[in-house]
Design an enzyme around this catalytic site. Structure first.
Site, PDB file in Angstrom:
ATOM      1  N   ALA A  92     -27.644 -19.749  11.498  1.00 43.86           N
ATOM      2  CA  ALA A  92     -28.377 -19.739  10.236  1.00 43.86           C
ATOM      3  C   ALA A  92     -27.363 -20.062   9.130  1.00 43.86           C
ATOM      4  O   ALA A  92     -26.154 -20.145   9.378  1.00 43.86           O
ATOM      5  CB  ALA A  92     -29.014 -18.369  10.009  1.00 43.86           C
ATOM      6  N   MET A  93     -27.838 -20.212   7.910  1.00 40.25           N
ATOM      7  CA  MET A  93     -26.952 -20.528   6.789  1.00 40.25           C
ATOM      8  C   MET A  93     -26.015 -19.360   6.497  1.00 40.25           C
ATOM      9  O   MET A  93     -26.311 -18.214   6.812  1.00 40.25           O
ATOM     10  CB  MET A  93     -27.778 -20.870   5.551  1.00 40.25           C
ATOM     11  CG  MET A  93     -28.590 -22.133   5.735  1.00 40.25           C
ATOM     12  SD  MET A  93     -29.500 -22.597   4.273  1.00 40.25           S
ATOM     13  CE  MET A  93     -28.201 -23.274   3.286  1.00 40.25           C
ATOM     14  N   CYS A 145     -28.759 -10.454   8.760  1.00 38.77           N
ATOM     15  CA  CYS A 145     -29.843 -10.308   7.788  1.00 38.77           C
ATOM     16  C   CYS A 145     -29.503  -9.121   6.876  1.00 38.77           C
ATOM     17  O   CYS A 145     -28.653  -8.293   7.208  1.00 38.77           O
ATOM     18  CB  CYS A 145     -31.144 -10.045   8.564  1.00 38.77           C
ATOM     19  SG  CYS A 145     -32.619  -9.794   7.544  1.00 38.77           S
ATOM     20  N   ASP A 199     -19.612 -31.881  10.499  1.00 38.24           N
ATOM     21  CA  ASP A 199     -20.298 -30.851   9.724  1.00 38.24           C
ATOM     22  C   ASP A 199     -21.705 -31.340   9.383  1.00 38.24           C
ATOM     23  O   ASP A 199     -21.932 -32.537   9.225  1.00 38.24           O
ATOM     24  CB  ASP A 199     -19.511 -30.570   8.437  1.00 38.24           C
ATOM     25  CG  ASP A 199     -19.840 -29.220   7.828  1.00 38.24           C
ATOM     26  OD1 ASP A 199     -20.317 -28.322   8.553  1.00 38.24           O
ATOM     27  OD2 ASP A 199     -19.598 -29.049   6.616  1.00 38.24           O
ATOM     28  N   GLU A 200     -22.620 -30.403   9.262  1.00 39.42           N
ATOM     29  CA  GLU A 200     -24.006 -30.694   8.861  1.00 39.42           C
ATOM     30  C   GLU A 200     -24.687 -31.664   9.830  1.00 39.42           C
ATOM     31  O   GLU A 200     -25.377 -32.603   9.418  1.00 39.42           O
ATOM     32  CB  GLU A 200     -24.061 -31.236   7.430  1.00 39.42           C
ATOM     33  CG  GLU A 200     -23.330 -30.397   6.393  1.00 39.42           C
ATOM     34  CD  GLU A 200     -23.966 -29.042   6.111  1.00 39.42           C
ATOM     35  OE1 GLU A 200     -25.071 -28.761   6.616  1.00 39.42           O
ATOM     36  OE2 GLU A 200     -23.350 -28.253   5.377  1.00 39.42           O
ATOM     37  N   ILE A 201     -24.531 -31.442  11.123  1.00 43.44           N
ATOM     38  CA  ILE A 201     -25.096 -32.342  12.135  1.00 43.44           C
ATOM     39  C   ILE A 201     -26.610 -32.461  12.016  1.00 43.44           C
ATOM     40  O   ILE A 201     -27.191 -33.489  12.379  1.00 43.44           O
ATOM     41  CB  ILE A 201     -24.677 -31.915  13.568  1.00 43.44           C
ATOM     42  CG1 ILE A 201     -25.063 -32.989  14.593  1.00 43.44           C
ATOM     43  CG2 ILE A 201     -25.276 -30.567  13.940  1.00 43.44           C
ATOM     44  CD1 ILE A 201     -24.375 -34.300  14.429  1.00 43.44           C
ATOM     45  N   THR A 231     -18.827 -24.160   8.444  1.00 49.07           N
ATOM     46  CA  THR A 231     -17.852 -25.072   7.845  1.00 49.07           C
ATOM     47  C   THR A 231     -16.470 -24.438   7.831  1.00 49.07           C
ATOM     48  O   THR A 231     -15.469 -25.118   8.078  1.00 49.07           O
ATOM     49  CB  THR A 231     -18.288 -25.479   6.424  1.00 49.07           C
ATOM     50  OG1 THR A 231     -19.581 -26.101   6.505  1.00 49.07           O
ATOM     51  CG2 THR A 231     -17.300 -26.448   5.793  1.00 49.07           C
ATOM     52  N   ALA A 262     -23.141 -18.519   7.723  1.00 46.40           N
ATOM     53  CA  ALA A 262     -22.477 -17.834   8.836  1.00 46.40           C
ATOM     54  C   ALA A 262     -21.004 -18.221   8.951  1.00 46.40           C
ATOM     55  O   ALA A 262     -20.266 -17.590   9.696  1.00 46.40           O
ATOM     56  CB  ALA A 262     -23.196 -18.137  10.145  1.00 46.40           C
ATOM     57  N   HIS A 321     -38.104 -10.538   9.327  1.00 44.06           N
ATOM     58  CA  HIS A 321     -38.165 -10.698   7.873  1.00 44.06           C
ATOM     59  C   HIS A 321     -38.532 -12.124   7.468  1.00 44.06           C
ATOM     60  O   HIS A 321     -39.131 -12.330   6.411  1.00 44.06           O
ATOM     61  CB  HIS A 321     -36.856 -10.217   7.237  1.00 44.06           C
ATOM     62  CG  HIS A 321     -36.747  -8.730   7.249  1.00 44.06           C
ATOM     63  ND1 HIS A 321     -35.680  -8.059   7.771  1.00 44.06           N
ATOM     64  CD2 HIS A 321     -37.625  -7.777   6.831  1.00 44.06           C
ATOM     65  CE1 HIS A 321     -35.883  -6.759   7.663  1.00 44.06           C
ATOM     66  NE2 HIS A 321     -37.066  -6.565   7.108  1.00 44.06           N
TER      67      HIS A 321
END
EC number: 2.7.1.21
Length: 197
Positions: free
Chosen positions: A10-11, A145, A87-89, A16, A13, A190
């Protein structure tokens, strides 16, 4: 033997940050990594990757029209490289993922891809789904979370409300702040409930 790796999460984490650490380790040992990113993600500017904690490195920004195999093959002919880091595949295409597999199989260069597994709608990115199927090694980069459980979903929050429809690709950049929009990493429960804090 070279392998195709997919490190997903998830974002927020630290994907990068992990990529930058791997690049540093290669360089520290006299090896040459080639760092690539998507031209769609302009948060750090073109030809650069930057972690959320501020560490950055030069990279090559590619579009979805670029042939990554040809780019790497040409680059490697004059600058012997030991690893390709992407990065950002999730912003690349399925065809480009197959090109990455070709880099591993034909050029014997390891490729490590970093990216999101799903978008904020809870749907898998096409490239992530393909990598989950064909990568030699899958590694989850974990984050949590607000409740303390593992976060595996990305929630888009706009004006204090969870958004569950719209364009599946919305880049997290400064323009989102202008419309009071942000992304939050949350657990499945959530995400389903739309609760982000």
């Amino acid at each position: 033997m070279a392998k195709l790796y997919f490190r997903y999460s998830a974002m927020d984490a630290g994907k990068t940050l992990d990529l930058l650490k791997v690049a540093y380790n290669y360089e520290d040992r006299g090896r040459k990594p080639l760092v690539l990113t998507s031209a769609i993600d302009k948060r750090a500017g073109l030809n650069k990757v930057k972690s959320r904690i501020g560490i950055d490195q030069d990279a090559y920004s590619l579009t979805d029209r670029d042939n990554i195999f040809e780019f790497v093959e040409n680059y490697n002919s004059s600058n012997k490289i030991d690893c390709v880091l992407i990065d950002e595949i999730h912003f690349f295409t399925q065809e480009q993922v197959w090109q990455l597999a070709e880099i591993v199989d034909e050029l014997n260069i390891p490729v490590i891809c970093y990216g999101l597994r799903t978008n904020y709608l809870g749907q898998p990115f096409e490239t992530a789904a393909l990598l989950l199927a064909i990568a030699d090694t899958l590694e989850e980069v974990k984050t949590i979370c607000h409740c303390g459980k593992k976060a595996s979903f990305n929630m888009m929050v706009q004006n204090g409300k969870a958004i569950k429809q719209g364009n599946p690709i919305v880049v997290d950049d400064d323009s989102l702040k202008e419309i009071d929009t942000k992304y939050v990493s949350v657990c499945r429960k959530h995400w389903k409930e739309g609760v982000y804090e």
